[in-house]
Write an enzyme that holds these catalytic residues in place. Sequence first.
Site, PDB file in Angstrom:
ATOM      1  N   LYS A 285       0.965  -1.282  -0.056  1.00 52.79           N
ATOM      2  CA  LYS A 285       0.110   0.005  -0.042  1.00 52.79           C
ATOM      3  C   LYS A 285       1.086   1.206   0.027  1.00 52.79           C
ATOM      4  CE  LYS A 285      -4.103  -1.812   2.284  1.00 52.79           C
ATOM      5  NZ  LYS A 285      -3.928  -3.120   1.745  1.00 52.79           N
TER       6      LYS A 285
ATOM      7  N   ASP B  10      -1.460  -2.390  -3.880  1.00 50.70           N
ATOM      8  CA  ASP B  10      -2.922  -2.250  -3.709  1.00 50.70           C
ATOM      9  C   ASP B  10      -3.393  -1.038  -4.062  1.00 50.70           C
ATOM     10  OD1 ASP B  10      -2.519  -4.802  -2.333  1.00 50.70           O
ATOM     11  OD2 ASP B  10      -2.476  -4.335  -0.325  1.00 50.70           O
ATOM     12  N   MET B  11      -4.592  -1.079  -4.122  1.00 50.14           N
ATOM     13  CA  MET B  11      -5.559   0.252  -4.320  1.00 50.14           C
ATOM     14  C   MET B  11      -6.284   0.607  -3.052  1.00 50.14           C
ATOM     15  SD  MET B  11      -5.429   2.772  -6.492  1.00 50.14           S
ATOM     16  CE  MET B  11      -5.096   2.235  -8.309  1.00 50.14           C
TER      17      MET B  11
ATOM     18  N   GLN C 178     -10.421  -1.421  -8.844  1.00 51.92           N
ATOM     19  CA  GLN C 178     -11.765  -1.386  -8.072  1.00 51.92           C
ATOM     20  C   GLN C 178     -12.800  -1.526  -8.916  1.00 51.92           C
ATOM     21  OE1 GLN C 178     -10.280   1.587  -5.978  1.00 51.92           O
ATOM     22  NE2 GLN C 178      -9.900   0.401  -3.937  1.00 51.92           N
TER      23      GLN C 178
ATOM     24  N   ARG D  74      -4.784  -6.698 -10.966  1.00 49.42           N
ATOM     25  CA  ARG D  74      -5.672  -7.516 -10.000  1.00 49.42           C
ATOM     26  C   ARG D  74      -7.283  -6.812 -10.059  1.00 49.42           C
ATOM     27  NH1 ARG D  74      -4.156  -6.812  -4.015  1.00 49.42           N
ATOM     28  NH2 ARG D  74      -2.523  -8.201  -4.649  1.00 49.42           N
TER      29      ARG D  74
ATOM     30  N   GLY E  28     -13.622  -3.648  -4.503  1.00 43.06           N
ATOM     31  CA  GLY E  28     -13.292  -2.463  -3.662  1.00 43.06           C
ATOM     32  C   GLY E  28     -13.807  -2.430  -2.270  1.00 43.06           C
ATOM     33  N   ALA E  29     -13.069  -2.056  -1.405  1.00 42.33           N
ATOM     34  CA  ALA E  29     -13.405  -2.205  -0.074  1.00 42.33           C
ATOM     35  C   ALA E  29     -13.502  -0.849   0.895  1.00 42.33           C
ATOM     36  CB  ALA E  29     -12.299  -3.115   0.433  1.00 42.33           C
TER      37      ALA E  29
ATOM     38  N   HIS F 199     -14.202 -13.605  -4.119  1.00 41.39           N
ATOM     39  CA  HIS F 199     -14.626 -14.715  -3.441  1.00 41.39           C
ATOM     40  C   HIS F 199     -15.989 -15.268  -3.940  1.00 41.39           C
ATOM     41  CE1 HIS F 199     -12.132 -12.486  -0.525  1.00 41.39           C
ATOM     42  NE2 HIS F 199     -11.652 -13.663  -0.653  1.00 41.39           N
TER      43      HIS F 199
ATOM     44  N   ARG G 278     -12.652  -3.965   7.570  1.00 40.56           N
ATOM     45  CA  ARG G 278     -13.087  -3.987   6.191  1.00 40.56           C
ATOM     46  C   ARG G 278     -13.573  -5.543   5.791  1.00 40.56           C
ATOM     47  NH1 ARG G 278      -8.746  -0.556   5.382  1.00 40.56           N
ATOM     48  NH2 ARG G 278      -7.262  -2.291   4.461  1.00 40.56           N
ATOM     49  N   ARG G 279     -12.984  -6.260   6.632  1.00 42.28           N
ATOM     50  CA  ARG G 279     -13.429  -7.815   6.310  1.00 42.28           C
ATOM     51  C   ARG G 279     -14.620  -7.842   7.237  1.00 42.28           C
ATOM     52  NH1 ARG G 279      -9.362  -6.569   3.661  1.00 42.28           N
ATOM     53  NH2 ARG G 279     -11.417  -6.510   2.409  1.00 42.28           N
TER      54      ARG G 279
HETATM   55  P1  FDA Z   1     -18.709  -9.883  -1.739  1.00 39.40           P
HETATM   56  O1  FDA Z   1     -18.165  -9.159  -0.664  1.00 39.40           O
HETATM   57  O2  FDA Z   1     -19.918 -10.014  -2.594  1.00 39.40           O
HETATM   58  O3  FDA Z   1     -18.461 -11.581  -1.295  1.00 39.40           O
HETATM   59  C1  FDA Z   1     -18.967 -12.847  -2.248  1.00 39.40           C
HETATM   60  C2  FDA Z   1     -19.106 -14.069  -1.033  1.00 39.40           C
HETATM   61  O4  FDA Z   1     -17.770 -14.194  -0.542  1.00 39.40           O
HETATM   62  C3  FDA Z   1     -19.812 -13.734  -0.203  1.00 39.40           C
HETATM   63  O5  FDA Z   1     -21.145 -14.169  -0.228  1.00 39.40           O
HETATM   64  C4  FDA Z   1     -18.959 -14.655   1.149  1.00 39.40           C
HETATM   65  O6  FDA Z   1     -19.438 -16.043   0.773  1.00 39.40           O
HETATM   66  C5  FDA Z   1     -17.776 -14.618   0.687  1.00 39.40           C
HETATM   67  N1  FDA Z   1     -17.089 -13.359   1.497  1.00 39.40           N
HETATM   68  C6  FDA Z   1     -16.740 -12.280   1.312  1.00 39.40           C
HETATM   69  N2  FDA Z   1     -16.070 -11.559   2.132  1.00 39.40           N
HETATM   70  C7  FDA Z   1     -16.229 -12.570   3.211  1.00 39.40           C
HETATM   71  C8  FDA Z   1     -15.462 -12.311   4.390  1.00 39.40           C
HETATM   72  N3  FDA Z   1     -14.993 -11.190   4.916  1.00 39.40           N
HETATM   73  N4  FDA Z   1     -15.942 -13.044   5.433  1.00 39.40           N
HETATM   74  C9  FDA Z   1     -16.285 -14.636   4.826  1.00 39.40           C
HETATM   75  N5  FDA Z   1     -16.626 -14.689   3.467  1.00 39.40           N
HETATM   76  C10 FDA Z   1     -16.599 -13.617   2.867  1.00 39.40           C
HETATM   77  N6  FDA Z   1     -10.075  -4.077  -2.082  1.00 39.40           N
HETATM   78  C11 FDA Z   1      -9.457  -2.935  -2.136  1.00 39.40           C
HETATM   79  O7  FDA Z   1     -10.353  -1.855  -2.212  1.00 39.40           O
HETATM   80  N7  FDA Z   1      -8.105  -2.607  -2.809  1.00 39.40           N
HETATM   81  C12 FDA Z   1      -7.170  -3.750  -2.972  1.00 39.40           C
HETATM   82  O8  FDA Z   1      -6.206  -3.435  -3.053  1.00 39.40           O
HETATM   83  C13 FDA Z   1      -7.755  -4.849  -2.455  1.00 39.40           C
HETATM   84  N8  FDA Z   1      -6.854  -6.122  -2.687  1.00 39.40           N
HETATM   85  C14 FDA Z   1      -7.536  -7.507  -2.439  1.00 39.40           C
HETATM   86  C15 FDA Z   1      -6.900  -8.545  -3.022  1.00 39.40           C
HETATM   87  C16 FDA Z   1      -7.461  -9.599  -2.779  1.00 39.40           C
HETATM   88  C17 FDA Z   1      -6.588 -10.861  -3.292  1.00 39.40           C
HETATM   89  C18 FDA Z   1      -8.777  -9.987  -2.799  1.00 39.40           C
HETATM   90  C19 FDA Z   1      -9.404 -11.322  -2.709  1.00 39.40           C
HETATM   91  C20 FDA Z   1      -9.586  -8.772  -2.393  1.00 39.40           C
HETATM   92  C21 FDA Z   1      -8.770  -7.556  -2.342  1.00 39.40           C
HETATM   93  N9  FDA Z   1      -9.707  -6.235  -1.956  1.00 39.40           N
HETATM   94  C22 FDA Z   1      -9.112  -5.069  -2.249  1.00 39.40           C
HETATM   95  C23 FDA Z   1     -10.972  -6.659  -1.200  1.00 39.40           C
HETATM   96  C24 FDA Z   1     -12.224  -6.732  -2.248  1.00 39.40           C
HETATM   97  O9  FDA Z   1     -12.063  -5.190  -2.841  1.00 39.40           O
HETATM   98  C25 FDA Z   1     -13.295  -6.857  -1.470  1.00 39.40           C
HETATM   99  O10 FDA Z   1     -13.646  -5.996  -0.508  1.00 39.40           O
HETATM  100  C26 FDA Z   1     -13.547  -8.376  -0.908  1.00 39.40           C
HETATM  101  O11 FDA Z   1     -12.774  -9.228  -1.923  1.00 39.40           O
HETATM  102  C27 FDA Z   1     -14.946  -8.729  -0.901  1.00 39.40           C
HETATM  103  O12 FDA Z   1     -15.588  -8.725  -2.228  1.00 39.40           O
HETATM  104  P2  FDA Z   1     -15.804 -10.072  -2.841  1.00 39.40           P
HETATM  105  O13 FDA Z   1     -15.597  -9.840  -4.414  1.00 39.40           O
HETATM  106  O14 FDA Z   1     -15.354 -11.219  -2.310  1.00 39.40           O
HETATM  107  O15 FDA Z   1     -17.434 -10.053  -2.933  1.00 39.40           O
END
Ligand code: FDA
Length: 308
Positions: free
Chosen positions: A97, A134-135, A163, A184, A188-189, A227, A288-289
């Site tokens: 980051k 990272d973003m 994102q 990647r 977006g978080a 995921h 964030r998680r």
């Molecule tokens: P979504 O949140 O819709 O989740 C889909 C499904 O995944 C859920 O229904 C559940 O089953 C499962 N799941 C998701 N989150 C979970 C959790 N916390 N606990 C348990 N189960 C869960 N963001 C960003 O802004 N900058 C960045 O640099 C990065 N880098 C990054 C790297 C990698 C490798 C990943 C996988 C993610 C990121 N992110 C990120 C985070 C990303 O933006 C996002 O917030 C999360 O991946 C959650 O989004 P999903 O695509 O998983 O979908």
Amino acid sequence: MRRVLLSTSTNGRVKHLVTTMPVSRGVVARYVAGESADDAVRVTRELRDDALLASLDHLGEDTLDLGQAEATTKAYLTLLDRLSESGLSGGAEVSLKLSAVGQALRPDGGRVALDNATRVCEAAKASGTTVTLDMEDHTTTDATLETLAELRRSHPETGAVLQAYLRRTEQDCRDLATEGSRVRLCKGAYKEPESVAFGSKRDVDLSYVRCLKILMAGDGYPMVATHDPRLVEIAGVLAARAGRAQGTYEYQMLYGIRPDEQRRLVASGEKVRVYVPYGGDWYGYLMRRLAERPANVAFFLRSLASKG
Ligand code: FDA
């Protein structure tokens, strides 16, 4: 709930409360490898034994002084040394980051972050691996992409993160879907205003698919970071439609989230990388998680109530 938790991620009083309660360690351990480089190396080895790749993130963001930026940079250099000594750098890169290495410092944070990121890229190259930037929140997107372009002059293997929730991202995908470019794509978080980001899950998901189509059809190396079961499936379809063989793109998931799915994808021949955070400054990452999954919040609150 998501907005409340994302606000909480930057609230100093809540941070103090959570991080001084030992009980929160149990919840943290699900998502964070541990506090030290040894922990990061141990988890990388465990993942390697399951044919999973890793991207390691030394936790820490919003660095407020030069000393902290230097300490974070050194933590990455130490980690890269350790990975190399352990013979693990072939399967493990690092995620960085820019805010953690000085981007927000006044008056010349951009320069400080570029210098520090360059040191990390050089160390990664010497260890036989790569860096992905990272973003962070949308106010840093332009600066981060500019730094990326600078870094790529001497380290073209440096990866970017885009994102899908940002309205601008389709165009960024077009710009970055070029030969040798590692991108990647995640949803977006961060807490973002409607003026720059799609507000509903449906719109974010649709944007993700549009962006992924561009990346899969382009000449770069797409890294599908989600995921979401539907998006994982769609990624496979788009890869096939673009005539991509397995290994010319990869899936990425976070440590502790859907580990069975990570292993299922590997068993089906896909390349899968797990993003592994480690270090003492885990609070913003944890919040964030939690914001992504109401069930996690209930679990977290129950553990606070029973042992706090
Ligand atoms: P979504 O949140 O819709 O989740 C889909 C499904 O995944 C859920 O229904 C559940 O089953 C499962 N799941 C998701 N989150 C979970 C959790 N916390 N606990 C348990 N189960 C869960 N963001 C960003 O802004 N900058 C960045 O640099 C990065 N880098 C990054 C790297 C990698 C490798 C990943 C996988 C993610 C990121 N992110 C990120 C985070 C990303 O933006 C996002 O917030 C999360 O991946 C959650 O989004 P999903 O695509 O998983 O979908």
